[in-house]
Design a protein around this motif. Structure first.
Motif, PDB file in Angstrom:
ATOM      1  N   LEU A  12       0.855  -1.188   0.000  1.00 44.33           N
ATOM      2  CA  LEU A  12       0.000   0.000   0.000  1.00 44.33           C
ATOM      3  C   LEU A  12       0.884   1.229   0.000  1.00 44.33           C
ATOM      4  N   ALA A  23      -0.048   1.915   9.269  1.00 45.53           N
ATOM      5  CA  ALA A  23      -0.970   1.094   8.476  1.00 45.53           C
ATOM      6  C   ALA A  23      -0.992  -0.334   9.003  1.00 45.53           C
ATOM      7  N   SER A  24      -2.160  -0.945   8.952  1.00 46.54           N
ATOM      8  CA  SER A  24      -2.313  -2.353   9.324  1.00 46.54           C
ATOM      9  C   SER A  24      -3.128  -3.049   8.246  1.00 46.54           C
ATOM     10  N   LEU A  25      -2.945  -4.358   8.163  1.00 45.30           N
ATOM     11  CA  LEU A  25      -3.617  -5.135   7.120  1.00 45.30           C
ATOM     12  C   LEU A  25      -4.428  -6.262   7.745  1.00 45.30           C
ATOM     13  N   SER A  36      -4.034 -11.277  10.256  1.00 49.63           N
ATOM     14  CA  SER A  36      -3.442  -9.935  10.278  1.00 49.63           C
ATOM     15  C   SER A  36      -1.935 -10.020  10.099  1.00 49.63           C
ATOM     16  N   ALA A  39       2.478  -5.609   9.027  1.00 50.39           N
ATOM     17  CA  ALA A  39       2.848  -4.628   8.002  1.00 50.39           C
ATOM     18  C   ALA A  39       4.026  -3.793   8.490  1.00 50.39           C
ATOM     19  N   TRP A  48       3.868   0.696   2.564  1.00 43.65           N
ATOM     20  CA  TRP A  48       3.682  -0.342   3.571  1.00 43.65           C
ATOM     21  C   TRP A  48       3.579  -1.696   2.882  1.00 43.65           C
ATOM     22  N   ARG A  63      -7.756  -5.665   3.397  1.00 42.33           N
ATOM     23  CA  ARG A  63      -8.283  -4.407   3.941  1.00 42.33           C
ATOM     24  C   ARG A  63      -7.187  -3.695   4.718  1.00 42.33           C
ATOM     25  N   TRP A  64      -6.707  -2.600   4.131  1.00 42.63           N
ATOM     26  CA  TRP A  64      -5.685  -1.775   4.764  1.00 42.63           C
ATOM     27  C   TRP A  64      -6.369  -0.669   5.562  1.00 42.63           C
ATOM     28  N   THR A  65      -5.923  -0.463   6.795  1.00 38.55           N
ATOM     29  CA  THR A  65      -6.414   0.635   7.622  1.00 38.55           C
ATOM     30  C   THR A  65      -5.249   1.549   7.966  1.00 38.55           C
ATOM     31  N   VAL A  66      -5.359   2.801   7.536  1.00 30.91           N
ATOM     32  CA  VAL A  66      -4.287   3.786   7.755  1.00 30.91           C
ATOM     33  C   VAL A  66      -4.753   4.783   8.804  1.00 30.91           C
ATOM     34  N   GLU A  74      -8.524   1.156   2.743  1.00 32.35           N
ATOM     35  CA  GLU A  74      -8.393   0.722   1.353  1.00 32.35           C
ATOM     36  C   GLU A  74      -8.709  -0.775   1.273  1.00 32.35           C
TER      37      GLU A  74
END
Length: 227
Positions: A12, A23-25, A36, A39, A48, A63-66, A74
């Motif tokens: 990402l 960021a986490s995935l 999970s 990242a 990332w 699903r990326w969470t920034v 995203e």
């Protein structure tokens, strides 16, 4: 398109970003299992990455969470294909090597699936009428019969290559189709895939089953195959 077993690096790119960006995935597999992967970033938060192994065929959700600068969510869907040749069940009377030798050319990449489909087609349309010795799995025990049936299956696959269709989809017609202001139409003489050339038994199939080396080893109904 990735295959089952592929090890990839999910990525990402965040913009804007700064030292507060994180960021986490979360990865949802086709069966709903969520994992999970860890990242990490090597350029201060812009890019990332996370390691990921596709363990099953189907649609995966990444699903990326920034958070921090560039905060967003995203989502990315990834279609994963089965391992080539995996999951195919049923009798197959020819190998991809047999097909290559029959075609005198490199076989198509989907040769395994085509050979399985051709074997099933001949099973239900031709071979159920034939009498020959088989083992517990229904495979011919006589090498001459096995070779002839193998050639017949290859002949069917070669026929599909000639007509450019292996499913019968080309036999399905349409009446009229509108795309925006454009209208397309044609007379429909067939709306059934069974009417297409792909659903016909290749002429060479019966030639292979009438091979002189079969003699009385293969019988159709109560009558030996004519020579």
């Amino acid at each position: 398109m990735p295959d089952v077993g592929d090890v990839v690096t999910a990525q990402l790119v965040v913009a804007p970003y700064d030292g507060t960006t994180s960021a986490s995935l979360a990865v949802t597999a086709p069966d709903g299992t969520v994992s999970s992967p860890v990242a990490s970033t090597a350029d201060g938060g812009q890019t990332w990455t996370a390691p990921l192994t596709y363990t099953a065929a189907g649609v995966w959700l990444l699903r990326w969470t920034v958070t921090g600068t560039g905060a967003s969510v995203e989502n990315q869907q990834v279609a994963v294909a089965p391992t080539p040749g995996a999951g195919q069940t049923g009798r197959v009377y020819a190998t991809t090597t047999d097909l290559a030798n029959y075609l005198r050319a490199a076989p198509p990449l989907d040769a395994s699936g085509l050979l399985l489909a051709a074997s099933k087609m001949l099973d239900t349309r031709v071979l159920f009428l034939c009498r020959y010795d088989v083992d517990d799995d229904g495979m011919p025990t006589d090498p001459d019969v096995a070779a002839a049936i193998g050639r017949a299956v290859c002949a069917q696959v070669a026929w599909w290559d000639e007509v450019g269709d292996s499913t019968g989809a080309a036999g399905v017609g349409y009446g009229s189709v509108a795309i925006g202001s454009v209208n397309l139409g044609r007379s429909v003489t067939s709306v059934s895939g069974d009417d297409s050339a792909a659903r016909q038994i290749a002429p060479q199939v019966m030639d292979e089953l009438r091979s002189p080396d079969l003699h009385d080893k293969l019988v159709i109904g109560a009558v030996a195959v004519p020579w």
